[in-house]
Design a protein around this motif. Structure first.
Motif, PDB file in Angstrom:
ATOM      1  N   UNK A   1     -50.678 -10.681 -25.024  1.00 13.00           N
ATOM      2  CA  UNK A   1     -49.349 -10.100 -25.075  1.00 13.00           C
ATOM      3  C   UNK A   1     -49.278  -8.920 -26.012  1.00 13.00           C
ATOM      4  N   UNK A   2     -48.173  -8.199 -25.887  1.00 15.76           N
ATOM      5  CA  UNK A   2     -47.871  -7.059 -26.749  1.00 15.76           C
ATOM      6  C   UNK A   2     -46.487  -7.275 -27.337  1.00 15.76           C
ATOM      7  N   UNK A   3     -46.363  -7.061 -28.618  1.00 15.74           N
ATOM      8  CA  UNK A   3     -45.082  -7.256 -29.306  1.00 15.74           C
ATOM      9  C   UNK A   3     -44.116  -6.152 -28.898  1.00 15.74           C
ATOM     10  N   UNK A   4     -42.919  -6.551 -28.445  1.00 15.26           N
ATOM     11  CA  UNK A   4     -41.847  -5.603 -28.131  1.00 15.26           C
ATOM     12  C   UNK A   4     -40.983  -5.405 -29.376  1.00 15.26           C
TER      13      UNK A   4
ATOM     14  N   UNK B   1     -46.041  -9.488 -21.371  1.00 13.14           N
ATOM     15  CA  UNK B   1     -47.356  -9.856 -20.875  1.00 13.14           C
ATOM     16  C   UNK B   1     -47.561 -11.349 -20.701  1.00 13.14           C
ATOM     17  N   UNK B   2     -46.576 -12.154 -21.067  1.00 14.37           N
ATOM     18  CA  UNK B   2     -46.703 -13.605 -20.954  1.00 14.37           C
ATOM     19  C   UNK B   2     -45.713 -14.198 -19.958  1.00 14.37           C
ATOM     20  N   UNK B   3     -45.144 -13.371 -19.113  1.00 13.36           N
ATOM     21  CA  UNK B   3     -44.116 -13.813 -18.177  1.00 13.36           C
ATOM     22  C   UNK B   3     -44.583 -14.830 -17.147  1.00 13.36           C
ATOM     23  N   UNK B   4     -45.878 -14.921 -16.906  1.00 16.04           N
ATOM     24  CA  UNK B   4     -46.391 -15.864 -15.909  1.00 16.04           C
ATOM     25  C   UNK B   4     -46.431 -17.302 -16.415  1.00 16.04           C
ATOM     26  N   UNK B   5     -46.175 -17.517 -17.684  1.00 14.51           N
ATOM     27  CA  UNK B   5     -46.263 -18.848 -18.283  1.00 14.51           C
ATOM     28  C   UNK B   5     -44.867 -19.437 -18.482  1.00 14.51           C
ATOM     29  N   UNK B   6     -44.718 -20.712 -18.193  1.00 14.97           N
ATOM     30  CA  UNK B   6     -43.441 -21.404 -18.337  1.00 14.97           C
ATOM     31  C   UNK B   6     -43.076 -21.567 -19.809  1.00 14.97           C
TER      32      UNK B   6
ATOM     33  N   UNK C   1     -37.643 -10.977 -22.143  1.00 19.48           N
ATOM     34  CA  UNK C   1     -39.017 -11.114 -22.632  1.00 19.48           C
ATOM     35  C   UNK C   1     -39.320 -12.545 -23.032  1.00 19.48           C
ATOM     36  N   UNK C   2     -40.464 -12.699 -23.609  1.00 20.39           N
ATOM     37  CA  UNK C   2     -40.902 -14.000 -24.079  1.00 20.39           C
ATOM     38  C   UNK C   2     -40.721 -14.040 -25.588  1.00 20.39           C
ATOM     39  N   UNK C   3     -40.071 -15.099 -26.067  1.00 14.38           N
ATOM     40  CA  UNK C   3     -39.806 -15.233 -27.494  1.00 14.38           C
ATOM     41  C   UNK C   3     -40.736 -16.288 -28.081  1.00 14.38           C
ATOM     42  N   UNK C   4     -41.421 -15.923 -29.142  1.00 18.35           N
ATOM     43  CA  UNK C   4     -42.314 -16.834 -29.834  1.00 18.35           C
ATOM     44  C   UNK C   4     -41.860 -16.975 -31.275  1.00 18.35           C
ATOM     45  N   UNK C   5     -41.858 -18.212 -31.747  1.00 16.84           N
ATOM     46  CA  UNK C   5     -41.578 -18.478 -33.151  1.00 16.84           C
ATOM     47  C   UNK C   5     -42.827 -19.110 -33.740  1.00 16.84           C
ATOM     48  N   UNK C   6     -43.243 -18.640 -34.896  1.00 17.21           N
ATOM     49  CA  UNK C   6     -44.465 -19.100 -35.531  1.00 17.21           C
ATOM     50  C   UNK C   6     -44.141 -20.126 -36.611  1.00 17.21           C
TER      51      UNK C   6
ATOM     52  N   UNK D   1     -51.947  -9.343 -29.158  1.00 16.26           N
ATOM     53  CA  UNK D   1     -52.415 -10.661 -29.576  1.00 16.26           C
ATOM     54  C   UNK D   1     -52.874 -11.454 -28.372  1.00 16.26           C
ATOM     55  N   UNK D   2     -53.606 -12.535 -28.645  1.00 17.33           N
ATOM     56  CA  UNK D   2     -53.914 -13.537 -27.631  1.00 17.33           C
ATOM     57  C   UNK D   2     -53.319 -14.854 -28.115  1.00 17.33           C
ATOM     58  N   UNK D   3     -52.946 -15.682 -27.158  1.00 19.07           N
ATOM     59  CA  UNK D   3     -52.348 -16.963 -27.503  1.00 19.07           C
ATOM     60  C   UNK D   3     -52.887 -18.017 -26.536  1.00 19.07           C
ATOM     61  N   UNK D   4     -53.209 -19.184 -27.075  1.00 24.50           N
ATOM     62  CA  UNK D   4     -53.733 -20.269 -26.247  1.00 24.50           C
ATOM     63  C   UNK D   4     -52.687 -21.370 -26.110  1.00 24.50           C
TER      64      UNK D   4
END
Length: 178
Positions: free
Chosen positions: A73-76, A88-93, A125-130, A144-147
């Motif tokens: 993914x790329x940070x927006x 870049x992560x739109x294909x994942x639920x 977009x896709x929201x990620x919280x760390x 970044x890459x995320x598993x």
């Protein structure tokens, strides 16, 4: 404790055994471990409902390099050092990457890894919280890459990874409500 002028006068202060012995500055340093130190040593397995293997290790058997289990993914935008919106992560639920591992490839945090606390997909977009704040600011354009992540439940192991045969827990063990 010994009175060296009268060695018969001594007092046993504690009992233990030698642990790690190191040589430093021309002298030896010995670690004295108490009787309780043996309680810190892992022995056998823990019996619990959840899996005690780590996702992707030899006991789990999942290949985390599989394209279905990882994304790039790329940070927006990043309002702070713990939250980001990515492309870049739109294909994942939603939830696919929760408890997964995110590794920055570029930007001020390049090479640093952190666990994902929450993953939510929406129209913008896709929201990620760390789980932990990154040491440096997350910038737009950072890649970044995320598993995928695992919550260590049997149902997840079967449905998400088709790996029930390698589940290392005891899902049918009765609990407190038995």
């Amino acid at each position: 404790l010994v009175n060296w002028s009268a060695p018969d006068e001594r007092l046993l202060l504690r009992v233990g055994h030698l642990g790690e012995v190191t040589q430093e500055d021309g002298a030896f340093r010995a670690e004295i471990r108490g009787l309780a130190a043996t309680l810190d040593e892992p022995r056998g397995r823990t019996f619990r409902r959840t899996c005690d293997a780590d996702l992707g290790d030899g006991r789990c058997g999942i290949d985390l390099t599989d394209a279905d289990l990882r994304g790039a993914g790329t940070v927006i935008a990043a309002p702070d050092r713990r939250r980001l919106t990515a492309d870049g992560l739109g294909a994942f639920a939603s939830g696919w990457f929760e408890r997964g591992r995110l590794v920055f490839a570029t930007g001020a945090n390049a090479g640093r890894a952190v666990e994902v606390r929450a993953h939510r997909a929406s129209g913008d977009g896709v929201h990620l919280e760390l789980w932990q704040a990154m040491p440096d600011a997350i910038g737009a354009g950072d890649t970044f890459t995320v598993t995928a992540g695992c919550d260590k439940r049997f149902a997840t192991c079967v449905a998400k990874f088709a790996n029930g045969i390698n589940f290392r827990g005891f899902p049918h063990m009765p609990g407190d409500d038995f």
